[in-house]
Design a protein around this motif. Structure first.
Motif, mmCIF file in Angstrom:
data_model
loop_
_atom_site.group_PDB
_atom_site.id
_atom_site.type_symbol
_atom_site.label_atom_id
_atom_site.label_comp_id
_atom_site.label_asym_id
_atom_site.label_seq_id
_atom_site.Cartn_x
_atom_site.Cartn_y
_atom_site.Cartn_z
ATOM 1 N N PHE A 70 -133.321 -50.447 5.464
ATOM 2 C CA PHE A 70 -132.163 -50.428 4.573
ATOM 3 C C PHE A 70 -130.857 -50.787 5.286
ATOM 4 O O PHE A 70 -129.779 -50.498 4.780
ATOM 5 N N THR A 71 -130.943 -51.408 6.437
ATOM 6 C CA THR A 71 -129.737 -51.669 7.223
ATOM 7 C C THR A 71 -129.204 -53.084 6.995
ATOM 8 O O THR A 71 -129.939 -53.989 6.599
ATOM 9 N N ILE A 72 -127.918 -53.240 7.270
ATOM 10 C CA ILE A 72 -127.271 -54.544 7.110
ATOM 11 C C ILE A 72 -127.763 -55.514 8.172
ATOM 12 O O ILE A 72 -127.977 -56.690 7.908
ATOM 13 N N THR A 73 -127.901 -55.003 9.391
ATOM 14 C CA THR A 73 -128.466 -55.799 10.480
ATOM 15 C C THR A 73 -129.788 -55.163 10.890
ATOM 16 O O THR A 73 -130.120 -54.066 10.450
ATOM 17 N N LEU A 95 -121.210 -48.360 -5.412
ATOM 18 C CA LEU A 95 -120.587 -49.679 -5.458
ATOM 19 C C LEU A 95 -121.700 -50.700 -5.670
ATOM 20 O O LEU A 95 -122.593 -50.844 -4.831
ATOM 21 N N ARG A 96 -121.664 -51.376 -6.780
ATOM 22 C CA ARG A 96 -122.742 -52.288 -7.149
ATOM 23 C C ARG A 96 -122.642 -53.605 -6.394
ATOM 24 O O ARG A 96 -121.558 -54.121 -6.174
ATOM 25 N N SER A 97 -123.814 -54.122 -6.011
ATOM 26 C CA SER A 97 -123.914 -55.415 -5.321
ATOM 27 C C SER A 97 -122.894 -55.491 -4.189
ATOM 28 O O SER A 97 -122.167 -56.469 -4.044
ATOM 29 N N HIS A 98 -122.880 -54.480 -3.352
ATOM 30 C CA HIS A 98 -121.782 -54.241 -2.413
ATOM 31 C C HIS A 98 -121.933 -54.939 -1.066
ATOM 32 O O HIS A 98 -120.957 -55.416 -0.504
ATOM 33 N N ARG A 99 -123.142 -54.955 -0.522
ATOM 34 C CA ARG A 99 -123.347 -55.537 0.808
ATOM 35 C C ARG A 99 -124.615 -56.385 0.828
ATOM 36 O O ARG A 99 -125.583 -56.089 0.135
ATOM 37 N N VAL A 100 -124.588 -57.410 1.680
ATOM 38 C CA VAL A 100 -125.757 -58.270 1.856
ATOM 39 C C VAL A 100 -126.531 -57.794 3.078
ATOM 40 O O VAL A 100 -125.964 -57.662 4.165
ATOM 41 N N GLY A 154 -131.052 -60.978 2.978
ATOM 42 C CA GLY A 154 -130.390 -61.640 1.864
ATOM 43 C C GLY A 154 -130.268 -60.791 0.617
ATOM 44 O O GLY A 154 -129.603 -61.179 -0.351
ATOM 45 N N TYR A 155 -130.905 -59.619 0.596
ATOM 46 C CA TYR A 155 -130.839 -58.719 -0.558
ATOM 47 C C TYR A 155 -129.436 -58.136 -0.697
ATOM 48 O O TYR A 155 -128.838 -57.712 0.298
ATOM 49 N N ARG A 156 -128.894 -58.128 -1.902
ATOM 50 C CA ARG A 156 -127.582 -57.528 -2.160
ATOM 51 C C ARG A 156 -127.797 -56.084 -2.595
ATOM 52 O O ARG A 156 -128.330 -55.836 -3.669
#
Length: 197
Positions: A41-44, A160-165, A169-171
């Motif tokens: 579930f991480t951004i990187t 916050l919806r669709s907040h981070r990529v 590539g999943y938002r």
């Protein structure tokens, strides 16, 4: 008091020691980072040598730019590196910051080490940096992380919806939690009492 990004800030209590993340930590972090489940579930992600090297480099560059202060988490009982965590979105003009970029090796999860690390970070943010608000955020699908934040006394504020990529590539939708200064005084006495020695 401003956060000095050039200072080697070391925080510790009976359970955990936090010190700045360094390039030299790469080899020891390899022993715990190469589990894809940690990075779900991480951004990187940093679950192979190349991505871990990029993660450490990016963290150090963000510190040099005054955008993020990354720490390694050290389990005092074993002396082993257990993972990493950071201050980020640091806005001391408005007396607030975020705690995140937190990950831990599987062996160290659900051991109380994360809570001990959060105790140090919250205490320094409120007592030394003069924060009135500390934010935490997580992927809306990461129920384990949300449960941990609730257990340590953070208040869920919303999504916050669709907040981070994410790295794939999943938002993601991001769930925001916070702790305010008056709440910290009570949490220090109750939830985190074991570390207030």
């Amino acid at each position: 008091m401003p956060l000095d990004f050039t200072q080697n800030l070391v925080l510790e209590n009976s359970r955990v020691r936090l010190r700045p993340l360094e390039t030299a930590d790469f080899e020891e972090l390899k022993a715990i980072a190469f589990d894809p489940a940690i990075w779900q579930f991480t951004i990187t992600r940093a679950d192979d040598a190349l991505s871990l090297a990029a993660y450490v480099t990016a963290a150090e560059q963000a510190r040099q730019a005054g955008q993020r202060y990354p720490f390694v988490i050290i389990d005092r009982a074993s002396g082993r590196l257990a993972g990493s965590t950071s201050y980020y979105t640091i806005d001391l003009d408005n007396q607030k910051l975020s705690i995140g970029y937190t990950w831990m090796g599987t062996d160290f999860q659900r051991t109380g080490l994360n809570r001990a690390a959060k105790h140090l970070l919250l205490g320094y943010a409120f007592d030394q940096l003069g924060c009135e608000r500390v934010e935490l955020e997580t992927d809306s699908r990461n129920h384990k992380s949300q449960t941990a934040m609730r257990r340590m006394g953070a208040t869920e504020e919303g999504t916050l919806r669709s907040h981070r990529v994410l790295q794939d590539g999943y938002r993601r939708d991001t769930v925001i939690f916070s702790i305010l200064r008056p709440e910290w005084h009570e949490l220090r006495r109750t939830t985190f009492a074991e570390y207030n020695v």
